[in-house]
Design an enzyme around this catalytic site. Sequence first.
Site, PDB file in Angstrom:
ATOM      1  N   ASP A 117       1.458  -1.171  -0.119  1.00 13.26           N
ATOM      2  CA  ASP A 117      -0.106   0.069   0.330  1.00 13.26           C
ATOM      3  C   ASP A 117       0.567   1.175   0.153  1.00 13.26           C
ATOM      4  OD1 ASP A 117      -2.896   1.258   0.809  1.00 13.26           O
ATOM      5  OD2 ASP A 117      -1.684   1.458   1.953  1.00 13.26           O
ATOM      6  N   GLU A 134       0.914  -0.221  -5.019  1.00 14.56           N
ATOM      7  CA  GLU A 134       0.074   0.408  -5.396  1.00 14.56           C
ATOM      8  C   GLU A 134       0.973   1.997  -4.994  1.00 14.56           C
ATOM      9  OE1 GLU A 134      -3.510   2.866  -3.268  1.00 14.56           O
ATOM     10  OE2 GLU A 134      -1.995   2.480  -2.216  1.00 14.56           O
TER      11      GLU A 134
HETATM   12  C1  GLC Z   1      -4.518   3.348   0.435  1.00 14.95           C
HETATM   13  C2  GLC Z   1      -5.467   2.536   0.761  1.00 14.95           C
HETATM   14  C3  GLC Z   1      -6.203   3.855   0.918  1.00 14.95           C
HETATM   15  C4  GLC Z   1      -6.515   4.708   2.282  1.00 14.95           C
HETATM   16  C5  GLC Z   1      -4.601   4.884   1.999  1.00 14.95           C
HETATM   17  C6  GLC Z   1      -4.127   5.040   3.802  1.00 14.95           C
HETATM   18  O1  GLC Z   1      -3.650   4.318  -0.628  1.00 14.95           O
HETATM   19  O2  GLC Z   1      -5.702   2.505  -1.122  1.00 14.95           O
HETATM   20  O3  GLC Z   1      -7.726   3.245   0.629  1.00 14.95           O
HETATM   21  O4  GLC Z   1      -6.682   5.238   2.240  1.00 14.95           O
HETATM   22  O5  GLC Z   1      -3.514   3.550   1.714  1.00 14.95           O
HETATM   23  O6  GLC Z   1      -3.838   3.962   4.121  1.00 14.95           O
END
Ligand code: GLC
Length: 672
Positions: free
Chosen positions: A294, A364
């Site tokens: 993430d 991501e």
């Molecule tokens: C990422 C997740 C999102 C979350 C963010 C903070 O972007 O996909 O849903 O709010 O991280 O943790």
Amino acid sequence: MELGTLNQAFQEVEDSKPVEDIPTTTHVQLEEKVADPPANEYTQIKPYAGMPKEVLLLYSSQACYRVPREILFWLIVACTLTLVALTISVVALSPRCLSWWQVSPVYQVYPRSFRDSDGDGVGDIKGIQEMLGHFEYLNIKSVWISPIYRSPMRDLGYDVEDFRAIDPLFGTMQDFDDLLAEMHKLGLKLIMDFIPNHTSDKHRWFNLSRAREPHYEDYYVWADCSATGPKPNNWVSMFGNSSWTYDEVRGQCYLHQFLKKQPDLNFRNPRVRQEMLDIISFWLDKGVDGFRMDSVKHLLEAAHLRDEPQVDPDKPPESVVSEWDLHHDFTTTQLGLHDLLREWRAQMDDFSREPGRYRLMVTESQDGPEVEKTMMYYGTPLTKESDFPFNFYLLDLPQNTSGLWVKHLVNLWMANMPTGRWANWLVGNHNIPRVASRAGQRYMRVINMLLLTLPGTPTTYYGEEIGMENINVTESQIQDPAGRYNASASRDPQRSPMQWSADPNAGFNNKTNMTWLPVHPNYSRVNVEVQKQDEGSVLSQYRLLNTLRQSELPLQRGWFCYIHADRGVFAYLRELDGLDRAFLLVLNFGHESAVTDLSAITELPGRLRVLISTNRANDGKVFSKSLIATEAGEGLMIEFSSRARFNTNHPGMCYVSEKACYLAAMDILYTC
Ligand code: GLC
């Protein structure tokens, strides 16, 4: 010595000895006679050992013994080398075997909304297990589950309180172990969400850090500030407002790039790095098959803490409150970030050695137009990082539905991806409004057809396989913290309960009439059970295309060649050398019906029969290749024989423009 002389010498020796005295080794006797060497054990045992020079010279000069042996020897050497060379070339030229994460799409389960087994209104692990049959039905093998760690749920699980525990809302660790075991039994892979950038403020580490406990003091990013004075700099959180919050316990500010309940970890601290490696090992030891990592671009911040440049330098500094107000030069993609990812990759590789146990790493990071930054997550040819960074470019697809636009978005990835790496495609996730709502239900089938026929791994956000749409959420129903700052930014509309059937609550649960978010009112029509009965449904077509994608090698790993794009239609070919079956895709993303002329593509046969149309009425239709008719939002898959290509003098694989063809899964990019 002549041969006759030699025979005579033997005869003399024979004659001069009584029969009983003749030693068993005649040649030793002979040698004794000629050279008279001291007798020793060796000469007693070894025949020929003492052969006189003349005898040796005689034999060595006899070419009839030596030459054929030499020829034979060199023949054997040559054959062996040829065989080795052939084997190496066959291995090098054969397509690599695809790994599990390349063969199947990745299906994203948002656990709160997938299936609620205990009727408390929130989805859970047992619920996921109850629905594993859905993946078998869809022929999906890889499932990514959004966070299920213990969490106070301020960001619905993306604020982790304990990375080694399951939140009771979702079940127990035993439930998780059972789910994993059952998934593996069914040949399914489980990909965990991994959230390294921040923890919850309820995490034990944060409490120790704010209390300046030895070892933990620098676990987070702290900077001097006062309760009422200015913040350490102008950095803003992704959810709006300053990314610094004053902590009374410690008397300093801590950094949070997301909610203030999500303090950022300090990855410049080796202890923090080790903690993360240990957490990765904890889950890999359990047997999970990979991680979706993430928010990786936020992992490090510049240590100098200087202000970030404003997008509009004339804006008064106090009105800089949103992520769009700043250039994130000091809070994203900092030097050292890729070292962290390599460390994690190496850790995962240690667990990947066992045959068939490859662990997937997906990152991501949304880098907007800076596509080269995204591509860096693939690593380099020598040092691998992710198997693929998520490709967010197709999220822009609904902005401007046209063939040219879709080709442009697809090519953004294909033209920039490092040679030999594997692409991936997605049109939605838990952060983005549903594609069926943004593009319109009319385009859902053609979008799925695109995703399932492009080279690379598609990701399917739960519900996309049936065309689920956004729900309306009133202010009192808002659950997402992003929506509390700004109702229009709420991500709740795309997180509604999965629509399984026309039963109450869409079959999401069967105990109460409570669900954590409302079910979409269209559930009696848009649901799995109903769509299973209809061969033309979004679901049935998804399933058929996914099955074809996995059974037809050209779709899975073949050449991908653009052949046409205009304001409506995007058309391309998928074919593989040596295979007769090839596929032509003609996808109309426009607002009008179209007739496409592909007569310039000499490799295509004159008459083309439709294998699958997203409008089932057109299945089996036969078109002349100069007049291929599509309706707005219709996609055609046409199967043809690629033999024509081998019969023409076509210069290779390029059909339209330079770099028009890409070969998936091999280090080949065909350039004309
Ligand atoms: C990422 C997740 C999102 C979350 C963010 C903070 O972007 O996909 O849903 O709010 O991280 O943790």
